[in-house]
Design a protein around this motif. Structure first.
Motif, short mmCIF file in Angstrom:
data_model
loop_
_atom_site.label_atom_id
_atom_site.label_comp_id
_atom_site.label_asym_id
_atom_site.label_seq_id
_atom_site.Cartn_x
_atom_site.Cartn_y
_atom_site.Cartn_z
N PHE A 353 110.85 -44.12 35.59
CA PHE A 353 109.41 -43.90 35.52
C PHE A 353 108.65 -44.89 36.39
N LEU A 354 108.71 -46.17 36.06
CA LEU A 354 107.92 -47.22 36.70
C LEU A 354 106.43 -46.90 36.56
N VAL A 355 105.77 -46.45 37.64
CA VAL A 355 104.36 -46.10 37.54
C VAL A 355 104.12 -44.60 37.63
N SER A 356 105.15 -43.83 37.97
CA SER A 356 105.00 -42.37 38.06
C SER A 356 106.35 -41.72 37.86
N GLY A 357 106.46 -40.90 36.84
CA GLY A 357 107.74 -40.28 36.52
C GLY A 357 107.83 -38.82 36.90
N GLU A 358 107.17 -38.44 38.00
CA GLU A 358 107.17 -37.03 38.38
C GLU A 358 108.58 -36.51 38.61
N ASN A 359 108.86 -35.34 38.06
CA ASN A 359 110.02 -34.54 38.45
C ASN A 359 109.64 -33.09 38.22
N ASP A 360 108.84 -32.58 39.16
CA ASP A 360 108.22 -31.26 39.04
C ASP A 360 108.59 -30.41 40.25
N TYR A 361 108.37 -29.10 40.12
CA TYR A 361 108.57 -28.23 41.28
C TYR A 361 107.60 -27.06 41.21
N MET A 362 107.29 -26.52 42.37
CA MET A 362 106.40 -25.37 42.51
C MET A 362 107.07 -24.33 43.39
N LEU A 363 106.95 -23.08 43.01
CA LEU A 363 107.50 -21.97 43.78
C LEU A 363 106.35 -21.06 44.19
N VAL A 364 106.15 -20.92 45.50
CA VAL A 364 105.12 -20.03 46.02
C VAL A 364 105.81 -18.78 46.53
N MET A 365 105.58 -17.67 45.84
CA MET A 365 106.25 -16.40 46.15
C MET A 365 105.29 -15.47 46.88
N ARG A 366 105.71 -14.95 48.03
CA ARG A 366 104.87 -14.06 48.83
C ARG A 366 105.64 -12.79 49.15
N SER A 367 104.89 -11.70 49.23
CA SER A 367 105.47 -10.42 49.62
C SER A 367 104.61 -9.84 50.74
N LYS A 368 105.27 -9.28 51.75
CA LYS A 368 104.54 -8.71 52.88
C LYS A 368 105.28 -7.46 53.35
N PRO A 369 104.61 -6.56 54.06
CA PRO A 369 105.29 -5.36 54.53
C PRO A 369 106.45 -5.70 55.44
N ALA A 370 107.57 -5.06 55.21
CA ALA A 370 108.74 -5.30 56.05
C ALA A 370 108.55 -4.61 57.40
N ALA A 371 109.00 -5.27 58.45
CA ALA A 371 108.89 -4.68 59.79
C ALA A 371 109.68 -3.38 59.86
N VAL A 372 110.88 -3.42 59.30
CA VAL A 372 111.72 -2.23 59.25
C VAL A 372 112.34 -2.17 57.87
N ALA A 373 111.98 -1.19 57.09
CA ALA A 373 112.48 -1.08 55.72
C ALA A 373 113.82 -0.36 55.71
N ASN A 374 114.78 -0.92 55.04
CA ASN A 374 116.09 -0.31 54.87
C ASN A 374 115.99 0.77 53.81
N GLU A 375 116.50 1.94 54.08
CA GLU A 375 116.39 3.04 53.12
C GLU A 375 117.12 2.76 51.82
N ASN A 376 118.10 1.86 51.87
CA ASN A 376 118.82 1.49 50.65
C ASN A 376 118.20 0.28 49.96
N ASP A 377 117.11 -0.24 50.53
CA ASP A 377 116.46 -1.43 49.97
C ASP A 377 115.63 -1.03 48.76
N SER A 378 115.79 -1.76 47.66
CA SER A 378 115.06 -1.45 46.43
C SER A 378 113.86 -2.38 46.23
N SER A 379 113.42 -3.09 47.27
CA SER A 379 112.35 -4.07 47.13
C SER A 379 110.98 -3.50 47.51
N ASN A 380 110.78 -2.19 47.26
CA ASN A 380 109.50 -1.54 47.51
C ASN A 380 109.08 -1.60 48.99
#
Length: 399
Positions: A353-380
């Motif tokens: 700890f000492l003066v700061s005991g940080e042990n954190d994480y952040m996940l930034v999730m983004r979705s965007k149109p695929a340039a070329v969609a695979n017909e077998n792809d199930s990710s919309n």
């Protein structure tokens, strides 16, 4: 493929590390961050209101059903209680359990159990009296770390190694506050309640919801902020310039997430704070001129806060649920905060700890149109990426 920057290099300061991964190609990397961080006190999910109202609110973790089923205990008991046969044989040998003492890592003895590993951070005088074998802390000459694998075949009630550990804990430690979470391994029935001698109080994970209006959202991909240069420069100079701009963009994004988490008005369009008080701004005035109307006025955001004693399994389920529902141009953020006095952070890496005991994480999730969609792809028909921030205090081997 990932891109990684260390956002701070000064010694004895908290550090933030960031990496970006393509999903699902590199989906194992974010999952390793989530699965490797065991002692968590709170998770916050940020999503645009439209995503929450149409999709997220109907999922088990976010409608309250899983929070009610995922319980944990608070008890005040000697650490040796966890080696009594009623608990040791049922929960450590057969089931999964997560145990953490609510004591100060800088001034008291701290105990935790995860995946059958008992880990202790002991004061020097207690360590010397115990007769147990350990190693000196990487951060203090007056603390020692002791680890026991309680699932080793030789670690059985009545064995010499077990009796030595049990006797040491019985003689040297007093009643200590603990959090305890017990959960079944895959395919097994739910575990029974804790033995009566713990005199434990049962709690559910709590779920709270809040909303924010007219929130300005900065670029979630700092690479889009790299300006085009009017005059040609060498490849090395270009790479250095790009890295500096992107690193600054990630730092700005982390700061924005932090202000969003505390409900600061500085991230909203209606903020009227004077620059003399705070110089922070999501966008410069010149940037606002070029924003489309849909982004210039901000958007409405929902913040879900789940608090208690959260295991990595729970958080993995939350993360998978959120990223699976993202469609084209959607985004979501998941921020997870660890216990600051836990003796370990990720895996078995020592944490102080000492003066700061940080042990954190952040996940930034983004979705965007695929340039070329695979017909077998199930990710919309979309491509996704995940930016992972790991915020680590200066006294942490993970850094």
């Amino acid at each position: 493929m990932s891109t990684s920057f260390a956002l701070s290099r000064r010694e004895r300061k908290p550090k933030a590390y960031v990496a970006r991964y393509a999903w699902p190609h590199d989906q194992g990397a974010p999952l390793r961050v989530v699965a490797g961080h065991h002692f968590n006190r709170q998770a916050e999910i940020f999503v645009p209101t439209a995503i929450y109202d149409t999709r997220l609110r109907y999922l088990p973790w976010f409608d309250g059903t899983e929070c009610a089923k995922s319980t944990y205990y608070h008890t005040v008991t000697p650490p040796s209680s966890f080696l009594r046969p009623e608990f040791f044989n049922e929960y450590i040998k057969k089931q999964n359990c997560l145990v953490l003492s609510l004591t100060g890592i800088d001034s008291e003895d701290v105990f935790c159990i995860c995946e059958g590993m008992l880990q202790m951070s002991l004061r020097k005088e207690i360590y010397q009296q115990s007769g147990l074998q350990g190693t000196q802390s990487a951060y203090s000459n007056s603390r020692f770390n002791v680890t026991y694998d309680l699932r080793k075949p030789s670690m059985l009630s009545g064995s010499s190694a077990f009796n030595r550990l049990f006797s040491a804990l019985t003689a040297l430690t007093e009643a200590t506050p603990f959090l305890v979470c017990v959960f079944p391994t895959e395919g097994k029935s739910p575990p029974p309640p804790l033995p009566a001698f713990f005199n434990a109080t049962l709690y559910e994970q709590s779920l709270d919801l809040s909303r924010a209006s007219n929130v300005l959202v900065p670029p979630l991909d700092p690479y889009v902020s790299v300006p085009k240069l009017n005059k040609p420069i060498g490849e090395n100079e270009r790479k250095k310039f790009t890295a500096e701009v992107v690193s600054e963009g990630y730092m700005h994004l982390l700061e924005w997430i932090s202000l969003l988490a505390v409900g600061s008005p500085r991230v909203t369009m209606r903020d009227k704070t004077r620059a003399l008080i705070s110089s922070y701004a999501v966008f410069d005035d010149s940037d606002l001129e070029f924003l489309p109307p849909s982004k210039k006025n901000g958007i409405n955001i929902v913040k879900l806060t789940i608090s208690g004693f959260l295991t990595s399994q729970m958080l993995t389920e939350m993360y998978n649920s959120v990223i699976d529902i993202l469609h084209s141009d959607d985004w979501a953020i998941m921020a997870v905060y660890g216990f600051e006095d836990a003796p370990v952070s990720w895996g078995a890496e020592e944490h102080g700890f000492l003066v700061s005991g940080e042990n954190d994480y952040m996940l930034v999730m983004r979705s965007k149109p695929a340039a070329v969609a695979n017909e077998n792809d199930s990710s919309n028909g979309t491509s996704k990426d995940v930016t992972v921030f790991e915020v680590v205090g200066s006294h942490d081997q993970h850094s």
